[in-house]
Design an enzyme around this catalytic site. Sequence first.
Site, PDB file in Angstrom:
ATOM      1  N   GLY A   1       0.826  -1.191   0.000  1.00  0.00           N
ATOM      2  CA  GLY A   1       0.000   0.000   0.000  1.00  0.00           C
ATOM      3  C   GLY A   1       0.861   1.241   0.000  1.00  0.00           C
ATOM      4  O   GLY A   1       2.058   1.204   0.300  1.00  0.00           O
ATOM      5  N   CYS A   2       0.237   2.362  -0.320  1.00  0.00           N
ATOM      6  CA  CYS A   2       0.980   3.614  -0.400  1.00  0.00           C
ATOM      7  C   CYS A   2       1.442   4.063   0.984  1.00  0.00           C
ATOM      8  O   CYS A   2       2.615   4.374   1.193  1.00  0.00           O
ATOM      9  CB  CYS A   2       0.140   4.682  -1.077  1.00  0.00           C
ATOM     10  SG  CYS A   2      -1.544   4.821  -0.438  1.00  0.00           S
ATOM     11  N   TYR A   3       0.522   4.096   1.944  1.00  0.00           N
ATOM     12  CA  TYR A   3       0.915   4.484   3.306  1.00  0.00           C
ATOM     13  C   TYR A   3       1.972   3.522   3.867  1.00  0.00           C
ATOM     14  O   TYR A   3       2.960   3.971   4.458  1.00  0.00           O
ATOM     15  CB  TYR A   3      -0.305   4.488   4.223  1.00  0.00           C
ATOM     16  CG  TYR A   3      -1.249   5.661   4.089  1.00  0.00           C
ATOM     17  CD1 TYR A   3      -0.803   6.968   4.251  1.00  0.00           C
ATOM     18  CD2 TYR A   3      -2.591   5.463   3.838  1.00  0.00           C
ATOM     19  CE1 TYR A   3      -1.691   8.039   4.165  1.00  0.00           C
ATOM     20  CE2 TYR A   3      -3.490   6.529   3.748  1.00  0.00           C
ATOM     21  CZ  TYR A   3      -3.032   7.816   3.913  1.00  0.00           C
ATOM     22  OH  TYR A   3      -3.899   8.874   3.833  1.00  0.00           O
TER      23      TYR A   3
END
Lengths: 345, 345, 345, 345
Positions: A150-152
């Site tokens: 995921g990006c986070y």
Amino acid sequence: MIRAGIIGSTGYAGYQLSVLLSQHKNVTVAFFSSHNYSNMKLSDVYGNLRGFLEDICIDIHNVEDKLREIDVLFLALPHGKSFKLVEKALSVGIKIIDISADYRLRDYKDYEQWYGVKHELAGCLKDAAYGLPELNRKRISNSNLVANPGCYPTASILALAPLIQNNIIDNTSIVIDAKSGVSGAGRSANIPTLFCECADSVKAYGIASHRHTPEIEQQLSDLAGEKIALSFTPHLVPISRGILATCYGSLKKEISQNELYDLYKGCYENERFIRITETLPETRYVKGSNICDIAIRKDDRTKRVIAVSAIDNLIKGAAGQAVQNMNILFGLCEYSGIEMIPDIL
Amino acid sequence: MIRAGIIGSTGYAGYQLSVLLSQHKNVTVAFFSSHNYSNMKLSDVYGNLRGFLEDICIDIHNVEDKLREIDVLFLALPHGKSFKLVEKALSVGIKIIDISADYRLRDYKDYEQWYGVKHELAGCLKDAAYGLPELNRKRISNSNLVANPGCYPTASILALAPLIQNNIIDNTSIVIDAKSGVSGAGRSANIPTLFCECADSVKAYGIASHRHTPEIEQQLSDLAGEKIALSFTPHLVPISRGILATCYGSLKKEISQNELYDLYKGCYENERFIRITETLPETRYVKGSNICDIAIRKDDRTKRVIAVSAIDNLIKGAAGQAVQNMNILFGLCEYSGIEMIPDIL
Amino acid sequence: MIRAGIIGSTGYAGYQLSVLLSQHKNVTVAFFSSHNYSNMKLSDVYGNLRGFLEDICIDIHNVEDKLREIDVLFLALPHGKSFKLVEKALSVGIKIIDISADYRLRDYKDYEQWYGVKHELAGCLKDAAYGLPELNRKRISNSNLVANPGCYPTASILALAPLIQNNIIDNTSIVIDAKSGVSGAGRSANIPTLFCECADSVKAYGIASHRHTPEIEQQLSDLAGEKIALSFTPHLVPISRGILATCYGSLKKEISQNELYDLYKGCYENERFIRITETLPETRYVKGSNICDIAIRKDDRTKRVIAVSAIDNLIKGAAGQAVQNMNILFGLCEYSGIEMIPDIL
Amino acid sequence: MIRAGIIGSTGYAGYQLSVLLSQHKNVTVAFFSSHNYSNMKLSDVYGNLRGFLEDICIDIHNVEDKLREIDVLFLALPHGKSFKLVEKALSVGIKIIDISADYRLRDYKDYEQWYGVKHELAGCLKDAAYGLPELNRKRISNSNLVANPGCYPTASILALAPLIQNNIIDNTSIVIDAKSGVSGAGRSANIPTLFCECADSVKAYGIASHRHTPEIEQQLSDLAGEKIALSFTPHLVPISRGILATCYGSLKKEISQNELYDLYKGCYENERFIRITETLPETRYVKGSNICDIAIRKDDRTKRVIAVSAIDNLIKGAAGQAVQNMNILFGLCEYSGIEMIPDIL
């Protein structure tokens, strides 16, 4: 040439992936596929692509027939939509890079609890590699199924890894306060992401309940050798691209600012996509690139350390990292096709 | 009618103060003053004011002669510039509301250390009241010199006060991660606040070194009855108005989400300008108003509590709070002149 | 007290109207109504209104029963949805201010051609007053049905009227190039108005085909005493509120820059909501107000005149003007409830 | 390899040029030069360039000594600052591409009138080539001094050229209404381009007096074979990159919408950087590229034609076009180094 197929090529991450793969010198894209825009040209959905990417998106239901024409399948679908296609693709022996959350959590029960859907391919989870090359390169290279982070989590894990690997902070003290641009919410027609609803505002959301939390914890726990629980708070800020993660931890040993800097420099010494910066990261400094900028600061007064990282959520946080993983899977130069200079404007 | 004078009326906070005071039904503004735009109309600097506020700004050097014509002097100057005027104004017996940081820190040595300038009026500090009405109303009402709080401290202190007053969190565990709009940086011509430099970016700045840190610590320490050191990280986000403060603390006793909510509701029960919200604050929900929205969340997994607050940095974080303080000083209705409904667009 | 009802109070124009009317000292709002958010509080849709406007929106289908409780009905619906309610309301003798386009065009055939729906109340059109007070005040005051002007027409007509009334430009030469903020597109969940689709872009749309064209032409033709056809081009710009109209015409007589300025000053001499400015208008100078700023420039080289106007599309371009019309209808001070100072930030 | 020098590499256009040239496979940049940031790394000014472009900017006063080391000199200075360097460079026989306005107007008196400075190198003007390749490719290829067009002129001239070359519109009827992003104002610390001053606003400026007017007129007059005077109105809109030009003209012959489209298609048939689009241009569709999008519309009701064009002001409007000119000057592939796909986000 590596033959690739892309599922979900008209969402923002899929768009970015389509642009990157279509320019990759070692890749031929066999098909682009879309759910909402099937039988339309990519350039009819993204007008910037006129003259560059005029391929017609095939319907997602016609993808199965094409699996034998490709070497690698990229999926950029919402979570819970990949199971059938991935099962089929694995059965015909092609490699898979999945950008959704479907194969990131090792334990299907965690997945089902946090995502609220049944995992229909739990048997594959043990063989899936978590696609964060800087920390998991070897395992990725031997896998058939890469779960793109995921990006986070990408921003958070890269920022905290050196501290945890070196046992520098109290692992119960971790707080991650992250800020994301609006493209992270996808290209669906929803009121909260209308221009007038978010252009002049900042908010937190999903406090103590965001689905990226167990993903970050799993990876950091692996590095720590113990189970870590942490606080993760995402925020929405009015930019299109970018994530800034501000990560806090309490020091459990004495270490100077210079030693911290050297530690980070050392940990990521040979990593082309990570820059340890003396000045603080800004999302504009990584925009349009696969770069992750990280700065580390000691707060002498509170004996805390603050690591700040910045990525482009659609590139290092999604499509760029997927290409990086593909490069690893196929033994290409890891940087191939993703060496874009960030653009500040 | 209360006769007021405004020093520094062409900066953003001074502009906001000028607009509020000129509409206040109990106030006559005796003079507006400016350093950079003296002898110009306010409406030549702020074109929106044409037809509404056409007063000419007098030169700051001519203010002394006018002190006897007013009851209260508002100062909106950069730090370190107020000493002479405040000394003079106190000597002629008028009340002072200072928007800078000059009288906020009780110990002049803290001021000199964090702000890097000599405090030329240290003798006044013991009589200055910290102008956060919700926590210090009584003392404000009896003071001649009100130190209007900083924007970040206003948001942070109001968010954390109930936890600290009630001894709910470990006071060594506090982390404040705050996000501010660009107007907080003032109206000076600087490259980092140009549109192209900050419109599409987010950054942290002043980590472990921002000047609002000792101010927050001082006030929270007062509430705690013990010395608190905390981590405060400001961020710049591309909005014009607004601050969002996300505040973390570790619970030191068991308390439920509902109890936390009730606690906050109770603490601010009669406070017109504080809304305890069930949904999370967004800066747009308080824009243009003197409101501070606060939500409280328990993270069961980490035994942490997260308080999120939102204010308009130019109103509750500066000019609106200054008017609130004036209302208290002069025995007016505390809400007078600052009851604007927030505007979402 | 005037008793008002509001239909469509949760769209952006309806929201603005709800805020203005609820603060108007001569008005009691008998009901707010909504289609998508019936039985919800206004403050649940617009979180900024918590504590200020907590009324529950009644279902639009329940409005008929309440018509006898009000003196005036405001409608803020999409075009083509007002006919039944307006017919009913007229029959019970209450006054109507309609913010849609349904009663603006005098000839129902023009309406049906440009809007593509049947006009079910064509008989009322001859009695409807075009609600642009500065040019039509008298007729408004005697009408039961006020057609509130469109946002683009308000800015365009006010900018051009002095030139046309005084026969200064060639009426075949008129070009209007207008720029609107995104709130003009309403609060529907559509992809083109998502933050990521319009935050960093400018575009023209509806060239030679926008529905506001016949409305502008009708009004200017009335002023000219001859049929005017003109080119109108709307643009979308990434701001929330505001319209800027740049209007071009070819001079047909010699006139100096000073004479033009004096002409405009004279035409709008007693108009509180119109400011003839020497410097060029900016949308931020009128934001949040009912003001229309207008500047006029002569281009000596091309013998053309350029009139530039700026309004807040939701106020002077919709809700504020509706209140202005109500004030006229009921013999109140025309400025009542809409004297807000514009806010630059 | 072509050896290039860049003067003014830390302004926005110079930055863009530095990025493009440093990636160009046929170019070696011999030196970057800066006035305000001499002896600093480019990457200290533009943090995104860390690890990519770490060259130190030499002082502009040291450039003369280096002229013999290069084949081509790019100048990105404010107008009126290039004369000495250009004279010197021409004398040592190197080619020059100047991004300022200093060599665009053929008649030095026009320059002196519109720019208000003396032209110290008027003798060179007759040999300077106007660097708009699509219309002037041949002359550019034979020149030693290329005057790179302004951003507004590039968008305007390309949009109008087919109409004028084919004698389709009344040349006295032309109105150009253009909208520019803030980077067009440069990277100087000025209040009007602060985030808070332009983020939520739109304005016109320089009506009937903008310096790009005579440049547009000169080029269009050449195409027309007669002197053209036109109205040009620039606007500032809150985007970083991009210009949209909306150009109006009155038809002087009957022509259908389809014929207009075909005309444009034909005129730019072999132009890689021009896309004639059926849908209307948006600046985001060309962002980050050297593309100019153009659409043409007929307004049947008014017998007018509207041409709309979009460019990235820093690329096709400055640095990208400069590289295109260099490619022509040195006989390279005209597209080399400027084939970037536009990026919508």
